[in-house]
Each structure stands twice: as C-alpha cells, then as structure tokens.
Design a protein around this motif. Sequence first.
Motif, mmCIF file in Angstrom:
data_model
loop_
_atom_site.group_PDB
_atom_site.id
_atom_site.type_symbol
_atom_site.label_atom_id
_atom_site.label_comp_id
_atom_site.label_asym_id
_atom_site.label_seq_id
_atom_site.Cartn_x
_atom_site.Cartn_y
_atom_site.Cartn_z
ATOM 1 N N LEU A 155 0.840 -1.193 0.000
ATOM 2 C CA LEU A 155 0.000 0.000 0.000
ATOM 3 C C LEU A 155 0.878 1.247 0.000
ATOM 4 N N ASN A 156 0.476 2.244 -0.764
ATOM 5 C CA ASN A 156 1.244 3.487 -0.818
ATOM 6 C C ASN A 156 1.403 4.085 0.573
ATOM 7 N N ASN A 157 2.616 4.509 0.885
ATOM 8 C CA ASN A 157 2.904 5.104 2.188
ATOM 9 C C ASN A 157 2.541 6.580 2.157
ATOM 10 N N THR A 158 1.236 6.845 2.281
ATOM 11 C CA THR A 158 0.731 8.209 2.223
ATOM 12 C C THR A 158 -0.181 8.476 3.420
ATOM 13 N N ARG A 159 -0.609 9.711 3.554
ATOM 14 C CA ARG A 159 -1.471 10.110 4.666
ATOM 15 C C ARG A 159 -2.788 9.345 4.648
ATOM 16 N N THR A 160 -3.245 8.963 3.458
ATOM 17 C CA THR A 160 -4.543 8.291 3.315
ATOM 18 C C THR A 160 -4.427 6.772 3.273
ATOM 19 N N ALA A 161 -3.255 6.226 3.614
ATOM 20 C CA ALA A 161 -3.003 4.791 3.431
ATOM 21 C C ALA A 161 -3.970 3.913 4.218
ATOM 22 N N LYS A 162 -4.405 4.373 5.386
ATOM 23 C CA LYS A 162 -5.296 3.562 6.216
ATOM 24 C C LYS A 162 -6.594 3.224 5.489
ATOM 25 N N GLY A 163 -7.028 4.106 4.609
ATOM 26 C CA GLY A 163 -8.304 3.897 3.926
ATOM 27 C C GLY A 163 -8.191 3.243 2.566
ATOM 28 N N ILE A 164 -6.990 2.852 2.156
ATOM 29 C CA ILE A 164 -6.809 2.262 0.817
ATOM 30 C C ILE A 164 -7.309 0.818 0.802
ATOM 31 N N LEU A 165 -8.264 0.555 -0.082
ATOM 32 C CA LEU A 165 -8.786 -0.803 -0.304
ATOM 33 C C LEU A 165 -8.914 -0.996 -1.806
ATOM 34 N N THR A 166 -7.864 -1.449 -2.427
ATOM 35 C CA THR A 166 -7.862 -1.571 -3.877
ATOM 36 C C THR A 166 -8.663 -2.777 -4.352
ATOM 37 N N GLY A 167 -9.112 -2.721 -5.588
ATOM 38 C CA GLY A 167 -9.780 -3.870 -6.193
ATOM 39 C C GLY A 167 -8.855 -5.066 -6.269
ATOM 40 N N LYS A 168 -7.549 -4.793 -6.451
ATOM 41 C CA LYS A 168 -6.565 -5.880 -6.550
ATOM 42 C C LYS A 168 -6.536 -6.722 -5.279
ATOM 43 N N PHE A 169 -6.710 -6.068 -4.132
ATOM 44 C CA PHE A 169 -6.703 -6.773 -2.856
ATOM 45 C C PHE A 169 -7.781 -7.852 -2.832
ATOM 46 N N PHE A 170 -8.963 -7.537 -3.320
ATOM 47 C CA PHE A 170 -10.056 -8.509 -3.311
ATOM 48 C C PHE A 170 -9.836 -9.591 -4.380
ATOM 49 N N GLU A 171 -9.208 -9.208 -5.485
ATOM 50 C CA GLU A 171 -8.873 -10.212 -6.497
ATOM 51 C C GLU A 171 -7.827 -11.179 -5.951
ATOM 52 N N TYR A 172 -6.892 -10.662 -5.174
ATOM 53 C CA TYR A 172 -5.933 -11.527 -4.480
ATOM 54 C C TYR A 172 -6.684 -12.543 -3.617
ATOM 55 N N MET A 173 -7.669 -12.067 -2.873
ATOM 56 C CA MET A 173 -8.420 -12.950 -1.991
ATOM 57 C C MET A 173 -9.156 -14.026 -2.779
ATOM 58 N N SER A 174 -9.620 -13.676 -3.982
ATOM 59 C CA SER A 174 -10.337 -14.654 -4.807
ATOM 60 C C SER A 174 -9.421 -15.795 -5.225
ATOM 61 N N ALA A 175 -8.114 -15.528 -5.298
ATOM 62 C CA ALA A 175 -7.143 -16.555 -5.697
ATOM 63 C C ALA A 175 -6.915 -17.582 -4.596
ATOM 64 N N LYS A 176 -7.330 -17.237 -3.376
ATOM 65 C CA LYS A 176 -7.188 -18.133 -2.219
ATOM 66 C C LYS A 176 -5.731 -18.521 -1.969
#
Length: 229
Positions: A155-176
């Motif tokens: 996740l990008n190391n920015t002020r808003t990082a806590k709220g980052i939830l990318t679509g890729k993250f959920f696609e990762y989860m789909s891969a199990k």
Amino acid sequence: WADKKHHRMERSVLEEANAVLTVGKTMNNEMISLLKGYGSAFSESKFHVVTNGYDEDDVFKGKIVADNKFSIAHIGTMSHARNPEVLWKVLKRISDENNTFAQQLEIKLVGKTDESVIGSLKEYGLGDSLNLITYLPHHDVVKIQQQSRLLLLVLNNTRTAKGILTGKFFEYMSAKRPVLAIGPVDGDAAEIIRETNAGTIAGYGDEELLYAQVKDAYAKFIDGKLEVN
C-alpha cells in the motif's frame, strides 16, 4: 474562494443525500466527521460501507498447479514510491542464512515495474530470483495469482493509506493464496486480512515482523501447508 465553494458543495451533497456509500470504514468515518465538523444535523444510519470485490466469472476454474518454487508475486504497477525495500532486505537476510531458501525463492513482478525497483532488487543480491513479466492478458494474470505461493500487496505510504482498499486486494483474496501485505497495521486492509485470515500484514518499516512472517510462510511451504481458508 474556490476551496470554500467546494466545501459548500461537499456539505450540500452529504446533507441532502438519502444514502452515502463509501468503499471502506475509514472513508465512511471521514464523511461522518466532515458533517459533524460542519455542525449539520443528520443521522449516521444513512452512511453505508460497500467495499470493492471481485467477479466470480474472472476466477480461473481449471486445474491449477502451484509453483514449485517459493514464489512471491506482485501484480500491477510497481512504482518507485511503492518499492518495498524492507522486503528485499528481509529476503536477502533469509537467503544469507539459508542457501536452500535462496535457491527456491522466486520474485514475480507482473506489470509495469520502475527501473529503480529492479535496481533495488539487484543491490540486495536478488537479481537471480527475479522473474519480470511486463504484460499479460487478465485471464493469464488470474492464473498466476492462483499458482503463486504468496501474493504481495504494497500500500502506498501516504497520509490516506489507512483507507486504501484496492480492487486488486479482493482479487488476491479470490485466488485463495496467502496475502503478504505491507502497510498500516490499523488500516482497512489490515482489518479485513485479520477478519478473513487472508494472510499477514506488517508496517512499512517493521523488518522484524516481516522477517518472522516470511520465515513462517516458508516453513509452511516446506511442509506443504502454505494455504488460507
């Protein structure tokens, strides 16, 4: 003047909407805090979280043979700002301790990768473990995610990082496959990783925790037990 007008419009939208949808808890709380800051009268019940997700049709349904090597795959753009040097340091450290680990390690970077990232990997002596794949069609990317032993999320190391939830993250989860994440340990992604047992997360500079997590994942890989549920 323009900034004040934007705030007036923002307040108007939040006040007048029948429902406010956000893609994560952090953003949801920020919207509620904005209205409270304006002194508006409103009900928090109209604020709802609907996260990103993945399309079941995109998940490869055929036979998947897992990589023979201890593969760590990152899918997507790896920019200079997202270069996880702490991970390269950890992988170098474990490689120096364990020659078998060094021989079995594969770092798959799929997508556009900044030259500085490649240079960083080579500086840490990981050039021989690098498998650089510049472009693949999406259906092939899905297969790589399912074949890989670990899926790297930075996740990008920015002020808003806590709220980052990318679509890729959920696609990762789909891969199990287990997610190896680097980012805020008190953020939205961290909470979902813990709730779903999808993998691990370490803070941006937490070398010792990341070292322990990679060592644990490798031990499970050797025992044939590196999986998530």
